[in-house]
Structures are given as structure tokens and as C-alpha cells.
Design an enzyme around this catalytic site. Structure first.
Site, PDB file in Angstrom:
ATOM      1  N   GLY A  15      -4.942  -8.919 -11.252  1.00  0.00           N
ATOM      2  CA  GLY A  15      -4.183 -10.159 -11.224  1.00  0.00           C
ATOM      3  C   GLY A  15      -5.924 -11.414 -11.102  1.00  0.00           C
ATOM      4  N   CYS A  25       4.380  -4.649  -1.365  1.00  0.00           N
ATOM      5  CA  CYS A  25       4.294  -6.355  -2.087  1.00  0.00           C
ATOM      6  C   CYS A  25       4.243  -7.244   0.015  1.00  0.00           C
ATOM      7  CB  CYS A  25       4.072  -6.971  -2.216  1.00  0.00           C
ATOM      8  SG  CYS A  25       6.327  -7.754  -2.879  1.00  0.00           S
ATOM      9  N   LYS A  78       5.394  -5.056 -20.330  1.00  0.00           N
ATOM     10  CA  LYS A  78       5.004  -3.698 -20.087  1.00  0.00           C
ATOM     11  C   LYS A  78       5.299  -2.941 -19.092  1.00  0.00           C
ATOM     12  CE  LYS A  78       1.176  -2.467 -18.653  1.00  0.00           C
ATOM     13  NZ  LYS A  78       1.556  -0.747 -18.117  1.00  0.00           N
ATOM     14  N   GLU A 122       2.017 -12.419  -8.845  1.00  0.00           N
ATOM     15  CA  GLU A 122       2.497 -11.853  -7.852  1.00  0.00           C
ATOM     16  C   GLU A 122       1.763 -10.839  -7.303  1.00  0.00           C
ATOM     17  OE1 GLU A 122       5.259 -13.548  -6.266  1.00  0.00           O
ATOM     18  OE2 GLU A 122       5.644 -15.328  -7.498  1.00  0.00           O
ATOM     19  N   GLU A 149      -4.159  -4.256   1.824  1.00  0.00           N
ATOM     20  CA  GLU A 149      -3.153  -3.304   1.466  1.00  0.00           C
ATOM     21  C   GLU A 149      -3.297  -1.717   1.784  1.00  0.00           C
ATOM     22  OE1 GLU A 149      -1.621  -4.284  -2.370  1.00  0.00           O
ATOM     23  OE2 GLU A 149       0.105  -5.226  -1.165  1.00  0.00           O
TER      24      GLU A 149
END
Ligand code: NAD
Length: 503
Positions: A247, A298, A189, A264, A398
Site C-alpha cells: 500500500g 485482515c 488485477k 484497504e 500481522e
């Protein structure tokens, strides 16, 4: 500021039409629904995609399960798998321009960068092909003259692959060829923002001759598509790249069936600059590290920790170089930094900068939306924020935009404490001409990757992944294959030497 704009952007005459790939067939959604993707740089619809639901996931998982259980792929030889992976690599090279074009339109990244990523992706497919032929288990001929121990490496089974929008083709290529090399079957996906190039990858897999059901693609949103791919009992493993929040949700959902999970996730990656560094190279790498992919990366080197003796000069040089970076139309080959993925994300970036300024940080450059003449999409100025404290959100979270946070240090111990004072642990960098400083840093930094006197060099041979909340498991290298393998122990007695248990 260096702003690039081309008047007649080469937009497509028709949007890309993306459908699911299920059991070798291209299909609309079971309920017929679709969604549109608007180009973040040009503001027009560039893709019309099938919008998957539970029934589409069910069909794709059934196909992957059957293909795996019938051994259509898992029982082929390493040589056969490698041959196919190499064929796909060649097809990716052939379609490089087409893939880069749609990737650019959907993601807003510069076309020259997209071209380089597709080239990197075909290299990874070739590397995975080499692993398909050379993977092996172990034998123990040391257990006694009447015993032999074998450790067989077997494919995990059916794998759900869930990818983000920032490197759609590259990240699919960090997962799928390794899963296929191991003998797994897959349901993929892509992000709802960037479905097109995963669909092209599916086309190339079919053209290369991948058996039906081995590679399946379901398009759509995290909920319901990603959630169904995670919870389904017939799926043996989920490999996910995306945000740390999702995650964690995936770990919880996968716990219901105790499936293997490889993650990840995000990063807030520091680069430490010592006074003895080659400052010209360091400034260039810092500028590259923070603006590459508009900071939506990332591995963004978004947290600079610079020695206080050189902080002022380093900041000035970084601001000066930042002004020269060509931001603008991603379809122009000279552009280095393109658009921000959505208007909402642009607002989130802006809020981080404003909140930091309100908390006492100093904005030395940017801190505003960028207008690119002739383009309707959203862009953000190269932004540098200094006087940042380690407890500010801009230093810990982030931002995922072209925004650099600058902190300072006095001693190596202090620098290491700042580096490790983070929930994330994806990558870290050190700049010094002293090898002892570099090695000490490399050993003490809590990160899955450490770069010394460089930033973001990557190789198919070297594993990549994070510690702490940046993830679990590794991609690339031989470790990238191991993720998709189980170890099966076979213990063999040679001859009739077994003493009876019951006399
Ligand atoms: P995201 O977590 O929002 O989405 C990633 C994928 O997960 C998408 O396909 C999305 O549809 C799907 N998803 C969303 N909710 C889900 C759910 N509940 N269950 C299953 N799937 C679900 O991430 P994003 O915004 O697409 O990507 C940006 C994030 O990805 C950043 O945090 C970035 O650091 C991270 N990232 C990490 C790496 C790495 O290698 N460590 C690489 C690239 C991006």
C-alpha cells in the site's frame, strides 16, 4: 485436534485456463508467457494463467480510457447501470458452485466458506445497483435570488483495481460494482495466487452485456502488472486491498501523477474481554475470529486482551474449543479451516510463534505444521500463545495464520491503551454486558470498525475500512460509492444581474 481428510478429493480433470480480458476479448499475453497456480491444499497445478506485462496493461488501460471517454458506460442512466449490475448478481448466484470450487482450489479456503462468500458477493452487487439508481448531488437554492449552485456527482474515470488472494471474489465485489455504479471503467488485477474467479467474474460481466472496454482484467504479478496499473497517467484512481507495505509503495508510485488512492490494508485486531461478558459467546467468537480463513484475514481477531480475573478460565475454554474446530481438506463440506496459502507463508507463521516462545511467551496449543492425511499441501495447527507482551512482534504484526496472542489487563483505561498501542487500526471488539463499557470502548478505540459482543459481522450497507496504517478510504455502504465519485460545482447566475468588473 479435529482433522478432516477425504480420500478421493474432487480435483479438476484439467486446470482452469485464465486469460486477460481486454476490450471485450479474451487474450493471451502479448509475449505469450504464462504461470501456474498450485493448490495450497492438494499440491497440484489447478490454474494456468496468462502472465501479463507492460504491453498488456497498456492495452487494457487504453481500452478502459476509450470506453470512459466515449461515454459507453459513464453516460448511461442509473437505471441502465442498475439493471446490468442486478443481472450480474443473478449470474453470480447461478455460478455460485463453480466460483466457490475454483476459489477453494486456488486459495485453500473451505468450500462451505467460499459458498457463503459468493452469496455475500452477489448481495453486494445488488446493493450497489440500488446506489446506481439513487445517487445524486446537491443543489443550493439559498445563494440569493439570482444564483443557483449545483454539486454534480461524476465518476472519477478509469480505475485500477488491485486485489489480494485471501478473499479474491468478495474483495473484487467490494470494489467493482461500486466503480461501475458510479460510471467508472476498470482494469482489475487479481493476485497471482488466485486469478480464476476474477476471470469468471469477467465472463459474467460480458454475458450480462457490459460494453467492451468497461471491465478489463490483466493477470500476473505485482511487478510489472500492478506497478504499471498504478503509474499509468491515463488511470485516474487506484483502489488497492493488500499488505500495508505494498500500500505504501502504491501511494509513492501514484504520487507521480497525483491520482486518487484508496487503500484497504492490514490489521492486528484486538478483542477485549471484560469479566461481565457472556463468556461462552466470547470464547466462540474468539475462536471464529482467529481461525476463520486460517487466520489469513485482515480482520483476524488475533490479539485478545482479557481481564486478568478471568484470564486463566478464558484461556482454558479457548484451548478446549480450538481442539474441536475441524481443520483439513477444504473440499470437504464439514471443514472449517483449510490450507495456508504458500509454503513460504507457512514458514513465516511458524517463525512468529517460535520467536515469541524464545522471547518468553507460552505456547498453550499448536505451534507446529499440521499433517492432513492424503493431502500434499501445507496446513498449520490451531495455535494459542499466552504471556504475550505488547512489544513482541506477535502482538504487533500481522501473523496471518491461525495464531492467537493473549494479553491481559486490569482496568478499562489499561485495556484501551493496549488496544491503541498499535500501528494498525482496522477493527476492534469488546465483550461486556455493560452498555456503558461497550460505548466507551467504541468511542475510544482507534479503529475503522468496532464490534460489541460480536465479531466480523458485515453488511453491504455499512462502510468498512481502516485508520492509521490499515488504510485510507472506505468500501461498502454509500461511502463505498463516494470513493468513485468526484464532486463538480456548477454555479449558475439567473438573469442579467452580474455587476461589471470593469466600469
Ligand atoms: P499483497 O500486498 O502482497 O498483494 C496484494 C495485491 O497487490 C496482489 O494482487 C499483488 O500482486 C499486488 N502487488 C504486489 N506488489 C505490488 C506493487 N508494487 N504495485 C502494485 N500491486 C502490487 O497482499 P496479499 O498478500 O495478497 O494479501 C494479504 C494482505 O492483504 C494482508 O496484509 C491483509 O491484511 C490485506 N487485506 C486487507 C483487507 C482489508 O479490507 N483491509 C482485506 C483483505 C486483505
Amino acid at each position: 485436534m479435529n482433522v478432516v481428510s477425504i480420500s478421493e478429493a474432487k480435483l479438476p480433470a484439467e486446470p482452469f485456463v485464465a486469460r486477460h480480458l481486454i476490450d471485450g476479448d479474451w487474450r493471451q499475453s502479448a509475449d505469450g508467457s504464462t504461470f501456474d497456480r498450485v493448490s495450497p491444499s492438494h499440491g497440484s497445478v489447478v490454474t494456468k494463467a496468462a502472465k501479463g506485462g507492460a504491453r498488456d496493461v497498456d492495452a487494457a488501460v487504453s481500452a478502459a480510457r476509450l470506453a470512459f471517454d466515449k461515454g459507453r458506460w459513464s453516460r448511461t442512466s442509473g437505471k441502465e447501470r442498475a439493471t446490468l449490475l442486478l443481472k450480474i448478481a443473478d449470474l453470480i448466484d447461478r455460478e455460485r458452485e463453480r466460483i466457490a470450487y475454483w476459489e477453494t482450489l486456488e486459495s485453500g479456503k473451505p468450500i462451505s466458506q467460499a459458498m457463503a462468500e459468493i452469496e455475500g458477493a452477489s448481495d453486494i452487487w445488488r446493493f450497489a445497483a440500488s446506489l446506481a439508481r439513487t445517487m445524486h448531488g446537491e443543489s443550493y437554492n439559498s445563494l440569493g435570488s439570482d444564483m443557483l449552485g449545483l454539486v454534480l456527482k461524476e465518476p472519477v474515470g478509469v480505475v485500477s483495481i488491485i486485489t489480494p488472494w485471501n478473499f479474491p471474489f468478495l474483495i473484487a465485489s467490494q470494489k467493482l460494482p461500486f466503480a461501475l455504479a458510479a460510471g467508472c471503467t476498470a482494469v482489475i488485477k487479481p493476485s497471482e495466487m488466485t486469478p480464476a474467479t476474477t476471470v469468471i467474474l469477467g465472463e459474467l460481466c460480458i454475458e450480462a452485456g457490459i460494453p467492451a472496454g468497461v471491465v478489463n482484467i490483466v493477470l500476473g504479478y505485482g511487478d510489472p502488472v500492478g506497478t504499471a496499473m498504478t503509474a499509468d497517467k491515463r488511470v485516474d484512481m487506484v483502489t488497492f486491498t493488500g499488505s500495508t507495505g505494498v500500500g505504501k509503495a502504491i501511494v509513492k508510485a501514484a504520487a507521480g501523477t497525483l491520482k486518487k488512492v484508496s487503500l484497504e490494508l492490514g490489521g492486528k485486531n484486538p478483542q477485549v474481554i471484560f469479566p461481565d461478558a457472556d463468556l461462552e459467546s466470547a470464547v466462540d467468537a474468539v475462536v471464529f475470529g482467529v481461525y476463520f480463513n486460517a487466520g489469513e484475514c485482515c480482520n483476524s481477531g488475533s490479539r485478545i486482551i482479557v481481564h486478568e480475573d478471568i484470564a486463566e478460565a478464558f484461556l482454558k475454554a479457548t484451548v478446549d474449543l480450538s481442539r474441536k474446530v475441524p481443520f483439513g481438506d477444504p473440499l470437504d463440506p464439514s471443514t472449517k479451516v483449510g490450507a495456508i496459502i504458500t509454503p513460504d507463508h507457512q514458514s513465516k507463521i511458524d517463525k512468529y510463534v517460535r520467536d515469541a516462545a524464545d522471547a518468553g511467551a507460552t505456547v498453550h496449543l499448536g505451534g507446529e505444521a499440521l499433517t492432513v492425511p492424503g493431502l500434499a499441501g501445507q496446513f498449520y495447527q490451531p495455535t494459542i500463545v499466552a504471556d504475550v507482551k505488547s512489544d513482541m512482534p506477535i502482538a504487533r504484526e500481522e501473523v496471518f495464520g491461525p495464531v492467537l496472542s493473549v494479553l491481559t489487563f486490569k482496568t478499562l483505561d489499561e485495556a484501551i491503551d493496549l488496544v491503541n498501542d498499535a500501528d494498525y487500526g482496522l477493527s476492534a471488539g469488546v465483550w461486556s454486558e455493560n452498555v456503558h463499557t461497550c460505548l466507551e470502548f467504541a468511542r475510544r478505540a482507534h479503529a475503522g470498525t468496532v464490534w460489541t459482543n460480536t465479531w466480523m459481522d458485515g453488511f453491504a450497507e455499512l462502510p468498512f475500512g481502516g485508520v492509521k496504517e490499515s488504510g485510507q478510504g472506505r468500501e461498502l455502504g454509500k461511502y463505498g460509492l463516494d470513493e468513485f465519485l468526484e464532486a463538480k460545482t456548477v454555479t449558475m447566475r439567473i438573469g442579467k444581474t452580474r455587476a461589471p468588473w470593469v466600469a
